[in-house]
Write a protein that holds these residues in place. Structure first.
Motif, PDB file in Angstrom:
ATOM      1  N   ALA A  51     115.336  43.887 -16.904  1.00 51.70           N
ATOM      2  CA  ALA A  51     116.742  44.136 -17.230  1.00 51.70           C
ATOM      3  C   ALA A  51     117.596  43.917 -15.987  1.00 51.70           C
ATOM      4  O   ALA A  51     117.179  44.229 -14.865  1.00 51.70           O
ATOM      5  N   LYS A  95     119.225  46.236 -21.816  1.00 55.08           N
ATOM      6  CA  LYS A  95     118.973  47.549 -21.217  1.00 55.08           C
ATOM      7  C   LYS A  95     119.157  48.685 -22.229  1.00 55.08           C
ATOM      8  O   LYS A  95     118.447  49.688 -22.177  1.00 55.08           O
ATOM      9  N   THR A 103     110.205  53.056 -15.775  1.00 58.07           N
ATOM     10  CA  THR A 103     110.467  51.927 -14.880  1.00 58.07           C
ATOM     11  C   THR A 103     109.217  51.656 -14.054  1.00 58.07           C
ATOM     12  O   THR A 103     108.398  52.537 -13.809  1.00 58.07           O
TER      13      THR A 103
END
Length: 130
Positions: free
Chosen positions: A54, A106, A114
């Motif tokens: 992203a 996103k 992450t």
């Protein structure tokens, strides 16, 4: 010196299309430009069996760049579900090269962890040891 075909597209891959990964066979015949890193303005997410890149992040992401022809690019678009799932977009790599990459919206990544290292392979090794 090998010249780039005018119809070639440089594509940055960072997950299952990397050499040695399950979808790399789709790049058979493509010219490997070499390893590459994004500028530190992306975030790599763990989306389960594959990563999602992203924009508007703060990490550098590791990958490889390949030169692909139009039929191969179309095959990659099908794999990545472009433009409905991933969106193929131009990005600038660390060092200034402009390439295409498959970005994930996103907004659809809420709750996904992450990958702080920015490296899918390293993340897979770490995930195996959990």
């Amino acid at each position: 010196m090998k010249r780039t075909s005018p119809a070639a597209t440089s594509v940055f891959v960072y997950g299952t299309l990397l050499s040695g990964e399950p979808n790399h066979h789709l790049l058979r015949g493509a010219r490997l430009v070499g390893p590459a890193r994004t500028r530190p303005c992306f975030t790599l997410y763990d989306y389960g069996p594959f990563p999602a890149l992203a924009s508007k992040g703060q990490h550098t992401v590791a990958g490889e760049v390949y030169e692909v022809d139009a039929p191969m690019l179309a095959a990659l678009d099908r794999l990545e579900g472009h433009p409905r799932f991933y969106q193929r977009s131009p990005i600038t790599l660390d060092g200034g090269a402009r390439v295409e990459a498959y970005l994930f919206p996103k907004a659809r990544l809420a709750g996904c962890p992450t990958i702080e290292s920015g490296c899918w392979r390293l993340h897979l090794q770490e995930r195996e040891s959990w």
